[in-house]
Structure formats: structure tokens, C-alpha cells
Design an enzyme around this catalytic site. Structure first.
Site, mmCIF file in Angstrom:
data_model
loop_
_atom_site.group_PDB
_atom_site.id
_atom_site.type_symbol
_atom_site.label_atom_id
_atom_site.label_comp_id
_atom_site.label_asym_id
_atom_site.label_seq_id
_atom_site.Cartn_x
_atom_site.Cartn_y
_atom_site.Cartn_z
ATOM 1 C CB VAL A 135 2.490 -0.134 6.601
ATOM 2 C CG1 VAL A 135 3.355 -0.873 5.596
ATOM 3 C CG2 VAL A 135 1.344 0.591 5.899
ATOM 4 N N PRO A 136 2.844 -3.070 8.818
ATOM 5 C CG PRO A 136 2.088 -5.275 8.915
ATOM 6 C CD PRO A 136 1.840 -3.950 8.238
ATOM 7 C CB CYS A 137 8.063 -2.141 8.855
ATOM 8 S SG CYS A 137 7.838 -0.779 10.011
ATOM 9 C CG HIS A 138 5.636 -4.551 14.036
ATOM 10 N ND1 HIS A 138 4.706 -3.735 13.404
ATOM 11 C CD2 HIS A 138 4.930 -5.583 14.560
ATOM 12 C CE1 HIS A 138 3.501 -4.253 13.561
ATOM 13 N NE2 HIS A 138 3.607 -5.385 14.255
#
Length: 167
Positions: A135-138
Site C-alpha cells: 500500500v504505497p504510502c511512499h
């Protein structure tokens, strides 16, 4: 891929593996993936359940993360079962729609969840995302392009964005 709202009653398990970013911890249960953390994240292993390499969700997550780190995978197909508020789940789902190699600012994320004035609130939900990388919060950065906070550290965020060609 929308994270579930409920916490499962089945047994939680975790495993660890080595990556280009160091040791990665993967946490899950029969419902799906509960968390992914780099060694720079603060986690309590005593709260993750039993350590095993044999659970199907963990095996799938490790396999797909290895493919991601080797540049062979851009999207993940793992059942997600993280527990959060309705708003957090909405933000976490929106994160999964940010394309590989792209970045959004917090306002973009706020617009994606239908509340353009909620940049700070989505930032808070983004920071509580337990399933990093997948879940690409980056992929969420400051409006001015700065690499704003990341629970795993700015160096990890920068490495992930470079891996994806976003920097």
C-alpha cells in the site's frame, strides 16, 4: 484490494526476509496481509503472533515483494486485511491507485478520497498505513516535491522511489 474494516479472530503470523532495504517483516493471517515493515520501522514483535515461513499469505507476500525489489513486479495481488477506521481504509485504498513510478502530493490524495481540503487528515491516515510498500504510502510527497515524513525513514522512502523511477 480494499483493506478490510474488521480484525480477524484467526491466528496472526509473521515472517522476515532480507531485501535490498534490509530486513523486511511481513505480518498476516488467513484473511490477508496485516502489515509490512522495514527494519527502520518501530514494531513490537511480541504483538505479531507466531513466527513462521509456511503461511500461504506470508509466502505470497514475500514472493511478490522479492519480485518488486528485483524490478519484476509493479503491482501486488495479495488480499489485504489491515484494520483501520473507515477514513483510514478509504485513504489506504486510494494509495493503491497511485501508479508505480508516480507520486502524488497530499492534496492529490485528499481529492482522491473526495475531500480536497483534508490534506492534513489524509497525511495522518497515510502515516498510519501498516502495509508499507504494497500500500504505497511512499509515493506521497510534499506539494513542493519534498520527501516528507515516512515511518520507515526518508532514506527508505527515497530508495523506494528511486527503485520505481520516480526520482
Amino acid at each position: 484490494m480494499k483493506p478490510a474494516l474488521k480484525r480477524s479472530s484467526n491466528m496472526n503470523v509473521y515472517t522476515q526476509f532480507e531485501s535490498s532495504l534490509g530486513t523486511i517483516t511481513v505480518h498476516g493471517n488467513d484473511d490477508g496481509l496485516l502489515g509490512v515493515w522495514c527494519e527502520t520501522h518501530s514494531i513490537e514483535f511480541s504483538e505479531l503472533g507466531e513466527k513462521t515461513d509456511e503461511h500461504p499469505i506470508l509466502k505470497l507476500a514475500v514472493s511478490q515483494l522479492r519480485e518488486y525489489f528485483s524490478g519484476e513486479r509493479r503491482e501486488f495481488s495479495i488480499p489485504l486485511a489491515a484494520s483501520g477506521t473507515e477514513f483510514q481504509n478509504k485513504v489506504w485504498y486510494a494509495l493503491t491507485t497511485i501508479p508505480y513510478g508516480k507520486t502524488w502530493c497530499y492534496k492529490d490524495l485528499a481529492i482522491a478520497v473526495g475531500n480536497p481540503k483534508a490534506s492534513q487528515a489524509v497525511g495522518g491516515a497515510n502515516g498510519k498505513n501498516p502495509i508499507s510498500i504494497i500500500v504505497p504510502c511512499h509515493r506521497v510527497i510534499g506539494k513542493n516535491g519534498s520527501l516528507t515524513g515516512y515511518a520507515g525513514g526518508i532514506e527508505i522512502k527515497e530508495a523506494l522511489l528511486k527503485l520505481e523511477g520516480a526520482l
